[in-house]
Design a protein around this motif. Structure first.
Motif, PDB file in Angstrom:
ATOM      1  N   SER A 194       0.813  -1.226   0.000  1.00 33.66           N
ATOM      2  CA  SER A 194       0.000   0.000   0.000  1.00 33.66           C
ATOM      3  C   SER A 194       0.840   1.266   0.000  1.00 33.66           C
ATOM      4  O   SER A 194       0.413   2.294  -0.531  1.00 33.66           O
ATOM      5  CB  SER A 194      -0.953  -0.001   1.195  1.00 33.66           C
ATOM      6  N   HIS A 195       2.033   1.213   0.582  1.00 34.96           N
ATOM      7  CA  HIS A 195       2.886   2.405   0.647  1.00 34.96           C
ATOM      8  C   HIS A 195       4.269   2.108   0.075  1.00 34.96           C
ATOM      9  O   HIS A 195       4.943   1.190   0.536  1.00 34.96           O
ATOM     10  CB  HIS A 195       3.053   2.884   2.094  1.00 34.96           C
ATOM     11  N   TYR A 196       4.680   2.874  -0.916  1.00 42.90           N
ATOM     12  CA  TYR A 196       6.051   2.855  -1.426  1.00 42.90           C
ATOM     13  C   TYR A 196       6.560   4.290  -1.457  1.00 42.90           C
ATOM     14  O   TYR A 196       5.810   5.220  -1.792  1.00 42.90           O
ATOM     15  CB  TYR A 196       6.103   2.302  -2.856  1.00 42.90           C
ATOM     16  N   SER A 197       7.812   4.480  -1.121  1.00 49.23           N
ATOM     17  CA  SER A 197       8.428   5.790  -1.287  1.00 49.23           C
ATOM     18  C   SER A 197       8.856   5.933  -2.745  1.00 49.23           C
ATOM     19  O   SER A 197       8.799   4.976  -3.530  1.00 49.23           O
ATOM     20  CB  SER A 197       9.648   5.923  -0.369  1.00 49.23           C
ATOM     21  N   ASP A 198       9.306   7.116  -3.119  1.00 47.78           N
ATOM     22  CA  ASP A 198       9.794   7.335  -4.483  1.00 47.78           C
ATOM     23  C   ASP A 198      10.947   6.391  -4.812  1.00 47.78           C
ATOM     24  O   ASP A 198      11.113   5.973  -5.962  1.00 47.78           O
ATOM     25  CB  ASP A 198      10.243   8.786  -4.665  1.00 47.78           C
ATOM     26  N   LYS A 199      11.716   6.047  -3.791  1.00 43.81           N
ATOM     27  CA  LYS A 199      12.855   5.147  -3.985  1.00 43.81           C
ATOM     28  C   LYS A 199      12.386   3.771  -4.455  1.00 43.81           C
ATOM     29  O   LYS A 199      12.932   3.208  -5.412  1.00 43.81           O
ATOM     30  CB  LYS A 199      13.632   5.005  -2.674  1.00 43.81           C
ATOM     31  N   GLU A 200      11.362   3.227  -3.803  1.00 47.96           N
ATOM     32  CA  GLU A 200      10.858   1.906  -4.201  1.00 47.96           C
ATOM     33  C   GLU A 200      10.193   1.952  -5.580  1.00 47.96           C
ATOM     34  O   GLU A 200      10.357   1.039  -6.389  1.00 47.96           O
ATOM     35  CB  GLU A 200       9.853   1.378  -3.170  1.00 47.96           C
ATOM     36  N   VAL A 201       9.458   3.023  -5.856  1.00 48.56           N
ATOM     37  CA  VAL A 201       8.799   3.154  -7.162  1.00 48.56           C
ATOM     38  C   VAL A 201       9.848   3.203  -8.273  1.00 48.56           C
ATOM     39  O   VAL A 201       9.691   2.568  -9.317  1.00 48.56           O
ATOM     40  CB  VAL A 201       7.893   4.404  -7.208  1.00 48.56           C
ATOM     41  N   SER A 202      10.937   3.929  -8.033  1.00 51.67           N
ATOM     42  CA  SER A 202      12.021   3.990  -9.022  1.00 51.67           C
ATOM     43  C   SER A 202      12.648   2.613  -9.227  1.00 51.67           C
ATOM     44  O   SER A 202      12.977   2.227 -10.354  1.00 51.67           O
ATOM     45  CB  SER A 202      13.105   4.975  -8.559  1.00 51.67           C
ATOM     46  N   PHE A 203      12.763   1.866  -8.128  1.00 48.20           N
ATOM     47  CA  PHE A 203      13.320   0.517  -8.218  1.00 48.20           C
ATOM     48  C   PHE A 203      12.407  -0.397  -9.025  1.00 48.20           C
ATOM     49  O   PHE A 203      12.874  -1.209  -9.844  1.00 48.20           O
ATOM     50  CB  PHE A 203      13.543  -0.049  -6.815  1.00 48.20           C
ATOM     51  N   LEU A 204      11.089  -0.264  -8.829  1.00 49.09           N
ATOM     52  CA  LEU A 204      10.132  -1.047  -9.608  1.00 49.09           C
ATOM     53  C   LEU A 204      10.277  -0.748 -11.100  1.00 49.09           C
ATOM     54  O   LEU A 204      10.253  -1.657 -11.940  1.00 49.09           O
ATOM     55  CB  LEU A 204       8.705  -0.751  -9.154  1.00 49.09           C
ATOM     56  N   HIS A 205      10.423   0.526 -11.436  1.00 39.60           N
ATOM     57  CA  HIS A 205      10.586   0.917 -12.847  1.00 39.60           C
ATOM     58  C   HIS A 205      11.890   0.354 -13.415  1.00 39.60           C
ATOM     59  O   HIS A 205      11.954  -0.022 -14.595  1.00 39.60           O
ATOM     60  CB  HIS A 205      10.551   2.431 -12.986  1.00 39.60           C
ATOM     61  N   LYS A 206      12.906   0.291 -12.589  1.00 40.25           N
ATOM     62  CA  LYS A 206      14.180  -0.299 -13.025  1.00 40.25           C
ATOM     63  C   LYS A 206      13.990  -1.786 -13.322  1.00 40.25           C
ATOM     64  O   LYS A 206      14.466  -2.292 -14.357  1.00 40.25           O
ATOM     65  CB  LYS A 206      15.238  -0.107 -11.934  1.00 40.25           C
ATOM     66  N   LEU A 207      13.294  -2.492 -12.441  1.00 41.19           N
ATOM     67  CA  LEU A 207      13.042  -3.916 -12.653  1.00 41.19           C
ATOM     68  C   LEU A 207      12.188  -4.137 -13.900  1.00 41.19           C
ATOM     69  O   LEU A 207      12.336  -5.149 -14.600  1.00 41.19           O
ATOM     70  CB  LEU A 207      12.327  -4.515 -11.432  1.00 41.19           C
ATOM     71  N   ALA A 208      11.311  -3.171 -14.189  1.00 35.31           N
ATOM     72  CA  ALA A 208      10.394  -3.288 -15.328  1.00 35.31           C
ATOM     73  C   ALA A 208      11.110  -3.224 -16.671  1.00 35.31           C
ATOM     74  O   ALA A 208      10.518  -3.537 -17.702  1.00 35.31           O
ATOM     75  CB  ALA A 208       9.335  -2.190 -15.252  1.00 35.31           C
ATOM     76  N   GLN A 209      12.363  -2.844 -16.662  1.00 32.97           N
ATOM     77  CA  GLN A 209      13.141  -2.869 -17.902  1.00 32.97           C
ATOM     78  C   GLN A 209      13.457  -4.310 -18.323  1.00 32.97           C
ATOM     79  O   GLN A 209      13.714  -4.574 -19.487  1.00 32.97           O
ATOM     80  CB  GLN A 209      14.441  -2.085 -17.714  1.00 32.97           C
ATOM     81  N   LYS A 210      13.398  -5.223 -17.359  1.00 38.75           N
ATOM     82  CA  LYS A 210      13.700  -6.629 -17.630  1.00 38.75           C
ATOM     83  C   LYS A 210      12.474  -7.533 -17.523  1.00 38.75           C
ATOM     84  O   LYS A 210      12.382  -8.548 -18.214  1.00 38.75           O
ATOM     85  CB  LYS A 210      14.754  -7.141 -16.633  1.00 38.75           C
ATOM     86  N   ALA A 211      11.540  -7.168 -16.631  1.00 40.03           N
ATOM     87  CA  ALA A 211      10.419  -8.073 -16.328  1.00 40.03           C
ATOM     88  C   ALA A 211       9.098  -7.321 -16.349  1.00 40.03           C
ATOM     89  O   ALA A 211       9.053  -6.098 -16.393  1.00 40.03           O
ATOM     90  CB  ALA A 211      10.636  -8.724 -14.964  1.00 40.03           C
ATOM     91  N   THR A 212       8.019  -8.092 -16.311  1.00 41.87           N
ATOM     92  CA  THR A 212       6.676  -7.524 -16.202  1.00 41.87           C
ATOM     93  C   THR A 212       6.417  -7.209 -14.740  1.00 41.87           C
ATOM     94  O   THR A 212       6.397  -8.107 -13.893  1.00 41.87           O
ATOM     95  CB  THR A 212       5.627  -8.531 -16.719  1.00 41.87           C
ATOM     96  N   VAL A 213       6.247  -5.931 -14.437  1.00 45.56           N
ATOM     97  CA  VAL A 213       6.096  -5.476 -13.054  1.00 45.56           C
ATOM     98  C   VAL A 213       4.757  -4.758 -12.902  1.00 45.56           C
ATOM     99  O   VAL A 213       4.448  -3.843 -13.661  1.00 45.56           O
ATOM    100  CB  VAL A 213       7.245  -4.533 -12.644  1.00 45.56           C
TER     101      VAL A 213
END
Length: 249
Positions: free
Chosen positions: A104-123
């Motif tokens: 339910s809660h992510y900081s900008d840091k976690e959201v940026s990390f998710l976008h980084k992972l999304a370069q390789k996988a479906t996130v």
């Protein structure tokens, strides 16, 4: 679809139960910090007859890398914590495992990390993964377009021990472009979760309400997401991306 689960709190337990009872998917394992349940499996824990492995594994005895190598899955559903994504994210993305986060809660840091992972996988990430609340979000946006100057108040109700403002309420406020002080918070008893958006027009009001009666709704929403991500290419997805095709006229 073979599914692995991170997080076994109240919501995680409900999700595990729903997956075990769904014949189209298999709960392969549940990964936890503690090793208290390592001698059991999920079907035994819930008393549900299921052919799913549903084994409990602990980070104290098995690393994430070993887990994903020895017990491969198609998707990971995450109901753990804000920091949980760092535990498995890189390893899962490297193996092209679909990541479905319901934190339910992510900081900008976690959201940026998710976008980084999304370069390789479906996130996929949804602060509230119930189908109903995401329909409410869609409907609220349409009403705001019709009447952009309407008065809006948001009411969120949850169980007494829930800390902080609901991530879903914050999401509603962001989508409708209203300030956070328009969010009214109620904490009482064992309320699972209720969100209400009040649109105040001259001489009338419109109220959109969603209430979770059971945490099983999280499980149904997570499986809805998993099923609609099957053929999605690597990238970052939100619930509205999955719903959008249904709203085309």
């Amino acid at each position: 679809m073979k599914i692995g689960l991170f997080g076994f709190g109240k919501a995680g337990k409900a999700v595990a139960s729903v997956i075990l009872q769904n014949k189209d998917h298999s709960l392969e394992w549940i990964y936890r910090k503690t090793n208290r349940l390592n001698s059991r499996d999920a079907s035994d824990f819930f008393g549900i007859e299921s052919e799913d492995p549903g084994h409990f594994y602990s980070e104290k005895k098995l690393s994430v890398e070993e887990l994903l190598e020895e017990h491969p899955v198609d998707a990971i559903i995450d109901f753990s914590s804000q920091e949980g994504i760092y535990t498995y994210g890189e390893s899962a993305a490297q193996k092209k495992i679909k990541i479905i986060s319901a934190i339910s809660h992510y900081s900008d840091k976690e959201v940026s990390f998710l976008h980084k992972l999304a370069q390789k996988a479906t996130v996929f990430w949804s602060p509230n993964i119930t189908l109903g609340i995401n329909y409410l979000l869609y409907a609220a946006q349409f009403l705001k377009k019709i009447a952009p100057s309407v008065d809006i108040e948001i009411v969120e109700e949850h169980f007494k021990d829930k800390k902080g403002v609901s991530g879903t309420a914050i999401r509603i406020a962001d989508i409708l472009d209203v300030k956070d002080e328009k969010i009214n918070t109620i904490r009482a008893g064992g309320i699972v979760g209720k969100h209400e958006v009040i649109f105040g027009f001259p001489f009338q009001t419109v109220r959109l309400i969603h209430e979770s009666i059971s945490r099983d709704a999280f499980g149904n929403g997570a499986l809805f997401a998993a099923e609609h991500l099957v053929n999605k290419k690597p990238g970052f997805y939100k619930f509205e991306d999955l719903l959008h095709p249904y709203f085309k006229v």
